[in-house]
Design an enzyme around this catalytic site. Structure first.
Site, PDB file in Angstrom:
ATOM      1  CB  CYS A 108      -0.958  -0.100   1.186  1.00  0.00           C
ATOM      2  SG  CYS A 108      -0.200  -0.393   2.997  1.00  0.00           S
ATOM      3  CG  HIS A 136      -4.264   0.879   4.150  1.00  0.00           C
ATOM      4  ND1 HIS A 136      -3.590  -0.003   3.272  1.00  0.00           N
ATOM      5  CD2 HIS A 136      -5.239   1.261   3.592  1.00  0.00           C
ATOM      6  CE1 HIS A 136      -4.428   0.333   1.994  1.00  0.00           C
ATOM      7  NE2 HIS A 136      -5.165   0.997   2.281  1.00  0.00           N
ATOM      8  CG  ASP A 175      -7.019   2.558  -0.384  1.00  0.00           C
ATOM      9  OD1 ASP A 175      -5.775   2.482  -0.641  1.00  0.00           O
ATOM     10  OD2 ASP A 175      -7.501   1.902   0.914  1.00  0.00           O
TER      11      ASP A 175
END
Lengths: 328, 673
Positions: B422, B466, B482
């Protein structure tokens, strides 16, 4: 009257819990320091389980304290009277540790004040008992009391020491030390005809025969001086002859009997007199000649045998001692 | 094996038990000690075991002293120092192992056991889980058994009996320890200094992000915090726990804006508009050593922590004034629909547009080309969609083990490796946005969490760490994008394991097998959920024992209704009475069985009219009874009974004879009537 060396020591032979003392052992003190270190680490690093470990260890120590004291508490104690001994040897006391509960006791140490050797650790099974012997040097005649005993134990974890003192209610009679190389028995006139014929002591019709020669000791009759031996040693040392009943003279057959008189030995020191009388009693018992003892106001009529011997030795052991030490 | 062990002489068996305890103490440390040290601590124990069993001589001090010095040198080489917590633990482990070779008397056994206790505690620096605690308990039991065995005198009973005694001690110690654990007040905070090393051991988000930082967190299943909702749980893809907002980029590392020098603008009013129904929840955050507290995007209100106020930065990060050194609880209400800084002056947009000159030229050129210029330029929303589309369709991979990146990391990632976690997606997305002139920033925090349906709570672990991004759109304010979900939609909808390709590496395969991560479905997942619950209860009951909590618990006790309290007291009183009666009964029965028989006999004769006088011994009594009236058979039995009794009572019989005698006495007793 019950005798006690240390007034506060109870003689009652049962260990109540209140008589058991307890303190941390050296390892226990180290454990306390460890607990502190664990606790500080738990606080500084906020370790929940660190607290758990610390408190668990502390709780184990507390349980150990209880178990250590329980290891001693409730024991029944008894002392077996020991056999009489002569001064200069060792008196043996047998102490019995009796466990009346159903849990076994382990690793109990026993130390006696003044004992010659410390016995090892004792274990007592459930409903069982253990006997421990302690030897005490018997120095003086008279009653020798069992020494005060310290029972101690750090079982089960060794972090605490529990202990208690016990005065065993037992004593041993110490006879006077028999004089070494004591002079021969003071035969009363009439029993020993051969004394007047020192040159032929082993004549067949005599009752005594010459046993040998030994160094002169004060109190030896002058008639017994072994002049031949003295001359051989340039007259510097005196020797006297030793007699013993002849092999053909039947034991106890002699008329009359031997009376050992304390009063006749006035030339000796008081204790030396008793020593000599002790030696004579033993000698007379061996000889098989009935003997009696006159000791101050006390007179023991002549007789022979173990009971006569013990009575004489007992009288000698307790002669002239203060009343509370002679009471049976 | 058992026969061999029982055939061992006692001293040897004791030492083997002690060595087993030491090995159990050292085993968990092998996870944290350098490998050579684990070997170096195992070897002396093994050596000592061989010496003990074979009956050889222990090595002399001339051998051990150089070994000890060598060990110290090794610790210095491994840690760079011999001071401090971890080198200290390493030295203690070494000392314990070498001490086992230099063990002669009872005193050395104490030293070994005490050292072991300290090393047991040292193990909690790393883990305080349920399994660790169970192992600790087992180790302590073996340690205590070893210590106990060494304390016996000449007679040492079998191991089972020794353990029985230990069990009786523990039956006393455990409740005592529990009471102390709950009731002994605990000081707040460290006694001196700050245990900076304690915080160091904990992983967590930091104020910077470089490629690989979050991927390493994702391997840890350590719990971070739990949130218990009083309103329905929000859907998984809305669970963005905001942590750190990163705005400064130097070409390789993202750092928090203002982390270097400038103070965060915490006092300026934040322009925020909230709509929709709020979620209410309470967060339990264990000590992290950091200043961050977490809330769902975006928090409307956060309850103040006692004694530790917080500030909210303009990027909506919540920071406490002091590091959190104990577990804290706070209530939050969050609203999922919001408008954050819908109007942002140009001057305040600038910091979120900055890019280091000369880095990642290819990406910047690509972004500028994508957006276009002049009248043909794409609207910001379209540009974002285009970039996400690119992520979705180009062959990007989501992986925990991305290939190494070169000097121009974003270029390498976007055009060469195309594999990342991520942080790669969020970081490169923000770079692309800024290159297009759209204010953007990276946000790190946690996404998702393990749902626990039974108490409507979520537990968030480090593996939920994250990174995502936020872009600023005129009129809408900061919008969360995201980019990872473009590549691995499952990451945000379910969780990490779902997003990772199956068996992408041996490591992930092993983790899945071991059930370290939230398994997808089935029995494993159910079991895992149970375990998670147990761990949570464990951490709240055992580990989280702050002074405040302790006081709260005692307060709860005080507030109990009087009837409950009375009932509890009555039950306690009854229980202690029963225990006391039981103890008394046992004590009365515990007398000498021989005496009990004699007493029975005396009572029996007393009924016949021949009661024993208090001063009478068995012999005198026997003489009197012999003169009494009875059948010849009874006479014989009486005489025999008293004879046996006297022999047993005053004689010196061994236990076997005694038990036989007791049996015959019992038999005779029936004939004496």
């Amino acid at each position: 009257m019950r005798w006690r060396t240390i007034p506060w020591l109870p003689a009652r032979p049962w260990l109540g819990a209140q008589r058991v003392h307890i303190r941390p052992s050296r390892a226990g003190l180290a454990f306390a320091a460890l607990l502190l270190a664990l606790w500080i680490a738990a606080v500084n690093y906020r370790l929940g389980l660190g607290y758990a470990l610390t408190y668990f260890a502390a709780a184990c120590a507390i349980a150990d304290m209880l178990f250590t004291s329980r290891n001693l508490a409730g024991l029944a104690l008894a002392a077996t009277p020991g056999k009489p001994v002569f001064a200069g040897s060792h008196a043996l006391f047998t102490l019995r540790l009796i466990n009346r509960s159903s849990r076994p006791r382990h690793a109990i140490g026993l130390a006696a004040s003044g004992a010659s050797a410390a016995p090892g650790l004792a274990d007592i099974a459930a409903h069982g008992e253990t006997a421990i012997s302690i030897g005490m040097p018997a120095r003086q005649r008279g009653w020798l009391n069992a020494p005060a005993v310290r029972l101690s134990g750090s079982f089960p974890l060794g972090l605490f020491v529990a202990w208690c003192h016990w005065q065993p209610d037992a004593r041993v009679l110490v006879y006077p030390q028999p004089e070494q190389d004591a002079p021969p028995l003071p035969w009363p006139a009439g029993t020993i005809q051969q004394e007047r014929q020192p040159d032929w002591p082993d004549s067949p019709d005599g009752t005594l025969e010459l046993a040998g020669v030994r160094a002169y000791q004060s109190g030896d009759p002058l008639q017994r001086l072994a002049w031949r031996q003295i001359a051989r040693h340039d007259g510097e040392h005196l020797f006297s002859k030793q007699f013993q009943p002849g092999a053909d003279a039947p034991a106890g057959a002699s008329h009359g009997s031997l009376m050992l008189e304390h009063a006749t030995l006035h030339a000796l020191a008081p204790e030396a007199r008793l020593s000599r009388l002790t030696a004579w009693v033993l000698q007379a018992e061996r000889t098989g000649l009935p003997y009696g003892l006159r000791l101050g106001a006390l007179t023991l009529t002549p007789a022979l045998g173990a009971s006569q011997r013990d009575a004489c030795l007992r009288a000698l052991a307790l002669h002239d001692l203060p009343q509370d030490r002679t009471a049976p | 094996m058992k026969a061999w062990l029982s055939g061992l002489p006692r001293e040897k068996a004791d030492i083997v038990l002690l060595l087993l305890a030491a090995a159990m103490v050292l085993a968990p440390h092998a996870l944290h000690l350098p490998p050579w040290l684990s070997v170096a601590t195992a070897a002396p124990l093994l050596w000592r075991a061989v010496i003990t069993v074979r009956g050889r001589r222990q090595p002399s001090l001339a051998v051990l002293a150089p070994l000890a010095l060598l060990g110290i040198a090794g610790v210095y080489a491994s840690y760079g120092t011999v001071l401090g917590r971890d080198p200290g633990v390493a030295l203690l482990a070494l000392l314990l192992a070498l001490k086992s070779l230099e063990m002669h008397g009872r005193r050395d056994i104490f030293v070994l056991v005490f050292l072991s206790f300290f090393l047991l505690l040292a193990n909690f620096f790393h883990t305080q889980g349920i399994l660790g605690a169970a192992w600790m308990l087992a180790t302590v039991l073996v340690l205590l058994a070893a210590l106990l065995s060494a304390q016996y005198g000449a007679v040492q009973p079998r191991l089972a009996q020794r353990l029985g005694l230990l069990g009786r001690m523990l039956a006393l110690a455990l409740p005592l320890a529990a009471v102390m654990f709950l009731a002994v007040p605990r000081p707040d905070g460290p006694l001196w200094g700050a245990p900076h090393e304690g915080a160091q051991a904990r992983t967590g988000l930091s104020d910077s992000m470089q490629p690989g930082a979050i991927a390493s967190l994702a391997l840890s299943s350590e719990p971070v915090f739990t949130a218990r909702f009083s309103t329905p749980l929000p859907p998984q893809d809305q669970l963005y726990w905001r942590g750190v907002v990163l705005g400064d980029y130097d070409g390789a590392t993202w750092t928090r804006r203002g982390a270097k020098g400038r103070a965060p603008a915490s006092d300026s009013r934040i322009d925020i508009a909230l709509e929709g129904p709020p979620s209410h929840y309470a967060v339990t955050l264990p000590a992290s050593g950091q200043r961050r507290i977490f809330a769902l995007d975006v928090p409307r209100s956060i309850e103040r922590l006692p004694g530790n106020p917080y500030v909210v930065s303009s990027a909506l990060e919540v920071l406490t004034i002091q590091p959190i050194t104990s577990t804290v609880h706070y209530r939050v209400s969050s609203q999922a629909r919001y408008r954050l800084q819908a109007k942002l002056p140009l001057a305040q947009q600038q910091p979120w547009l900055a890019l280091p000159a000369g880095s990642n030229p290819r990406s910047i050129a690509w972004a500028r080309a994508l957006r276009g210029s002049g009248a043909h330029a794409l609207a910001p929303a379209d540009a974002i969609a285009a970039v996400l589309e690119h992520f979705r369709h180009a062959p990007f991979r989501y992986t925990l083990q991305p290939p190494l990146l070169g000097k121009h990391g974003v270029d390498d990632f976007l055009f060469t490796t195309q594999a990342g976690f991520c942080e790669h997606y969020a970081g490169s997305f923000v770079v692309l946005m800024r290159a297009m002139g759209i204010p953007a920033r990276v946000v790190t925090g946690y996404q998702g969490g393990l749902r626990n349906a039974s108490d409507n709570s979520l537990s968030v672990r480090q593996s939920d760490a994250h990174a995502w991004s936020e872009v600023w759109l005129a009129g809408r304010g900061w919008v969360r994008i995201d980019p990872t979900s473009a590549v691995a939609p499952l990451r945000t909808e379910r969780n990490l394991d779902a997003a990772l390709p199956a068996a992408a590496s041996p490591l992930t395969a092993w983790r899945a097998l071991a059930g370290l991560d939230g398994g997808a479905t089935g029995a494993l997942a159910a079991w895992r959920q149970q375990w998670q619950q147990a761990e949570q209860a464990w951490s709240s009951w055992v580990l989280d024992t702050t002074p405040q909590r302790q006081r709260a618990m005692l307060d709860r006790l005080k507030n109990l209704p009087a009837t409950t309290l009375a009932l509890a007291c009555a039950v306690l009183a009854l229980l202690s009475a029963v225990v006391g009666a039981l103890a008394w009964w046992r004590q009365t029965r515990q007398g000498d069985p021989l005496d009990a028989l004699y007493l029975q006999f005396c009572r029996q004769q007393a009924r016949r009219g021949y009661s024993r006088a208090p001063h009478e011994g068995p012999h005198g009594y026997a003489a009197r009874l012999a003169a009494g009236k009875a059948t010849p058979k009874a006479h014989a039995a009486i005489a025999q009974f008293l004879a046996i009794y006297a022999t047993m009572k005053y004689g010196n019989a061994n236990p076997d004879e005694q038990s036989r005698a007791r049996r015959s006495l019992r038999h005779l007793l029936t004939q004496c009537r």
